[in-house]
Design a protein around this motif. Structure first.
Motif, short mmCIF file in Angstrom:
data_model
loop_
_atom_site.label_atom_id
_atom_site.label_comp_id
_atom_site.label_asym_id
_atom_site.label_seq_id
_atom_site.Cartn_x
_atom_site.Cartn_y
_atom_site.Cartn_z
N GLY A 20 0.83 -1.20 0.00
CA GLY A 20 0.00 0.00 0.00
C GLY A 20 0.86 1.25 0.00
O GLY A 20 2.08 1.20 -0.19
N MET A 21 0.21 2.38 0.22
CA MET A 21 0.92 3.65 0.27
C MET A 21 0.98 4.17 1.68
O MET A 21 -0.02 4.16 2.40
CB MET A 21 0.23 4.69 -0.62
N SER A 22 2.15 4.62 2.07
CA SER A 22 2.28 5.23 3.39
C SER A 22 1.83 6.68 3.32
O SER A 22 1.84 7.31 2.26
CB SER A 22 3.74 5.16 3.87
N ILE A 23 1.43 7.20 4.46
CA ILE A 23 0.90 8.56 4.53
C ILE A 23 1.93 9.58 4.06
O ILE A 23 1.61 10.56 3.39
CB ILE A 23 0.46 8.87 5.98
N ASP A 24 3.20 9.34 4.41
CA ASP A 24 4.24 10.35 4.14
C ASP A 24 4.60 10.50 2.67
O ASP A 24 5.24 11.48 2.29
CB ASP A 24 5.51 10.01 4.93
N GLU A 25 4.24 9.54 1.84
CA GLU A 25 4.73 9.55 0.47
C GLU A 25 4.26 10.77 -0.32
O GLU A 25 5.02 11.34 -1.12
CB GLU A 25 4.32 8.26 -0.25
N VAL A 26 3.03 11.18 -0.11
CA VAL A 26 2.52 12.37 -0.81
C VAL A 26 3.28 13.61 -0.34
O VAL A 26 3.65 14.47 -1.15
CB VAL A 26 1.00 12.53 -0.57
N PHE A 27 3.53 13.70 0.97
CA PHE A 27 4.27 14.84 1.51
C PHE A 27 5.69 14.88 0.97
O PHE A 27 6.22 15.95 0.64
CB PHE A 27 4.29 14.79 3.04
N GLU A 28 6.33 13.72 0.88
CA GLU A 28 7.70 13.67 0.38
C GLU A 28 7.77 14.12 -1.07
O GLU A 28 8.67 14.85 -1.47
CB GLU A 28 8.26 12.26 0.53
N ARG A 29 6.81 13.68 -1.86
CA ARG A 29 6.80 14.11 -3.27
C ARG A 29 6.56 15.61 -3.36
O ARG A 29 7.17 16.30 -4.19
CB ARG A 29 5.71 13.35 -4.03
#
Length: 648
Positions: A20-29
């Motif tokens: 799945g996707m971790s919560i932080d991935e959108v923030f990191e991008r």
């Protein structure tokens, strides 16, 4: 050896899209896009940029400008080169693959590093197997673009560091400075390798193995090149590196992220963790055989120091410092800690180094009757843990060892990044045939984790936060973070699906129950109110396009008095709000009556914005009274629905 690495690579390519996707991935991008915009627009003066970059924020005013994104730039530049034409699901899948590729390179470096130190290809490859059969590390190697990327590059740095210790030439100085700058771009603690490298040069000078001129030149190269690349890799520092460094120090010093987290069965804020938080998390999430080998390795380390060459002794001493110093700093500074020990995964490389030391200790046991049973225990443990990883794929990140596994659900956090939300949503998409899927979000971070789904599936989702919205959603996706045990219930919802590991629920799907619903239009005879009596009937006309409203700010005199056609037995009520989800009563009281004269207060058991539950009660009349004034909100509703049964 090559075939085994090829197998690891093939396995990684075949499963990287399972997570799945971790919560932080959108923030990191987003941080990467902000940084890329600054470089392209402010420094390279490129005026025409894709809207994804144009819409990114300003780097110099960005709160997280001191977090490096160098290792994310290849995938961001890939997006930029392709004019951002890929869907975000594809983008994040590519990022997951990129994280694994870096991890794979780190495995190769770990193998080479341990072979150089212990002069055994067999032992070094065994170390790679140990790393692969480390459930939490393995899982994060497919989505954790911060902590696992740092683990990978810290491991690469330690490989170059050992090459430097064994052969401290100019080339190794330059390579070491470069990789230190890269790893410290991810986490500043990566700089810890630099002073040990300089101290080693000083040690060589004291031992008269290098001249003063060599000491000065190589130390200057190490420090100068590291600083140069560190600044180069942090665009926010380009205008004023010294000021940036001071601001960064202040930022990290006052970092105070307040997150409640389950620890030993209690919710504890992240800025008030006890000193034993890190040792405990490491101890309960690392396979027991590795813990045993580690302590044997530490014992062997102290036992063998006098027998070792100077270079190997320095490597061993520095590795134990790389392992212990970060933990001690966190304990002594009372650092803000959360999400287990993921921020300290980088110390798993020196930890595993001493695990191999422990295995060597077993190998050197002179009596075979002790040695072979220990070999058998290691093999058995590896097989058991490998089997666990296969069975619980792709949730290896929830691994707890046998010390705590049976009670972990009531003591510690589990899926803190809501990675299991993907499976919950995939179940819902198959379960619900309606093209529009109205789903409520309870700690599942669907706004972020939905990007693990294809666009056609995301387009079906209508997402509302639980306890928000004008009407209850048809389904709920709930994550069990900060939940003690497996009991998580919501009024008027039935649990229809669980995502589980070791009988520990990570997330659940709930469906709105209609079995006990009694629409007001079917059972209400009349509604009396103190304001706008002419539209009170809108509350029980079974028409969601009509509404009743106070038309004024809430006050403690507004009420609704409901008369039912026949006596009813109720245990709950739901009201559907009008177009504004803020127009709910701020402090609602309820009273029941059989004659409309004598009223008894109703004890409300739970209230979730529009849903109320109370102890089962028979009544012919129900009064709803707002008891709190508001200087901002009205009171508006479209329909009433009750939960209970009618008299036969």
């Amino acid at each position: 050896m090559i075939l085994c690495f090829a197998l690891i690579f093939i396995i990684g390519l075949s499963i990287y899209d399972d997570y799945g996707m971790s919560i932080d991935e959108v923030f990191e991008r987003n941080t990467g896009l902000i940084t890329l915009k600054y470089v392209l627009k402010e420094k390279l003066n490129i005026e025409s940029l894709p809207e994804q970059i144009e819409n990114a924020g300003d780097l110099l005013s960005y709160e997280d400008k001191d977090y490096g994104v160098l290792l994310q730039m290849p995938v961001l530049l890939f997006e930029y080169a392709n004019q951002f034409r890929f869907d975000l699901n594809t983008v994040f899948r590519i990022r997951h693959l990129w994280i694994f590729l870096n991890f794979f390179i780190a495995l190769v470096c770990f193998c080479k590093m341990t072979q150089r130190r212990f002069s055994s290809w067999t032992l070094s490859f065994l170390g790679v197997v140990f790393l692969i059969i480390s459930p939490r590390i393995f899982a994060d190697a497919f989505y954790n673009i911060k902590d696992l990327m740092f683990f990978s590059w810290f491991t690469i740095t330690l490989f170059i560091y050992i090459e430097f210790i064994l052969s401290p030439g100019i080339l190794h100085c330059l390579l070491l400075a470069l990789v230190i700058a890269i790893s410290s771009n991810v986490r500043i603690i990566g700089i810890i390798v630099l002073p040990f490298s300089c101290f080693y040069l000083l040690f060589l000078f004291i031992r008269k193995r290098i001249r003063l001129s060599q000491l000065l030149v190589k130390a200057a190269l190490l420090i100068g090149v590291t600083v140069f690349f560190w600044i180069l890799f942090l665009p926010a520092s380009w205008d004023n590196p010294i000021r940036f460094l001071m601001d960064s120090y202040q930022h990290f010093s006052r970092y105070d992220f307040d997150l409640q987290e389950l620890y030993f069965g209690k919710l504890i804020p992240s800025n008030a963790k006890p000193w034993h938080y890190l040792p405990v998390w490491i101890g309960i999430t690392t396979p027991i055989i590795y813990l045993v080998l580690f302590f044997l390795g530490i014992f062997s380390f102290f036992q063998q120091q006098k027998k070792l060459k100077i270079e190997n002794r320095w490597i061993d001493l520095s590795f134990i410092c790389f392992l212990l110093i970060p933990i001690l700093i966190a304990i002594l500074k009372k650092s803000t800690l959360y999400n287990g020990w993921r921020h300290f995964y980088f110390i798993y490389c020196p930890f595993m180094y001493f695990v191999l030391y422990g295995f060597l200790f077993i190998k050197n046991v002179s009596k075979q009757r002790f040695r072979y049973p220990l070999y058998a225990a290691c093999l058995f443990s590896l097989l058991i843990n490998a089997r666990w990883m296969v069975i619980n794929h792709p949730y290896q990140m929830i691994y707890f060892n046998e010390l705590i596994r049976n009670s972990a659900d009531v003591l510690f956090e589990r899926d803190y990044w809501a990675l299991s939300t993907r499976e919950s949503l995939e179940f819902l998409l198959k379960y619900e045939k309606d093209p529009a899927l109205f789903v409520g979000d309870y700690q599942s971070s669907i706004d972020f984790t939905q990007y693990s789904l294809r666009k056609k599936d995301r387009d079906r989702l209508i997402i509302k936060q639980y306890r928000k919205g004008v009407q209850p959603p048809a389904y709920l996706a709930a994550n069990y973070s900060r939940i003690i045990g497996n009991d998580l219930n919501f009024p008027f919802y039935d649990r229809i699906y669980n995502v589980k590991v070791d009988d520990m629920i990570l997330s659940s799907v709930y469906q709105r129950s209609v079995e006990d619903e009694l629409p007001a239009g079917n059972i209400v005879f009349h509604i009396q109110t103190n304001i706008h009596q002419d539209i009170a009937a809108n509350l029980f006309d079974n028409d969601f396009s009509t509404a009743w409203t106070t038309g004024r700010l809430q006050n403690n005199s507004d009420y609704l008095e409901i008369e039912f056609k026949n006596p009813v037995t109720l245990w709950g009520m739901t009201y559907y709000l009008a177009s504004d989800e803020t127009d709910f009563p701020r402090s609602l009281q309820m009273f029941s009556s059989m004659d409309g004269i004598l009223w008894e207060p109703i004890d409300i058991v739970s209230e979730d914005l529009t849903d109320y539950t109370f102890n089962q009660k028979q009544m012919k009349f129900l009064k709803m009274k707002n008891t709190e004034q508001s200087d901002r909100f009205l009171w508006s509703m479209t329909e009433l629905v009750f939960h209970g049964s009618t008299q036969d």
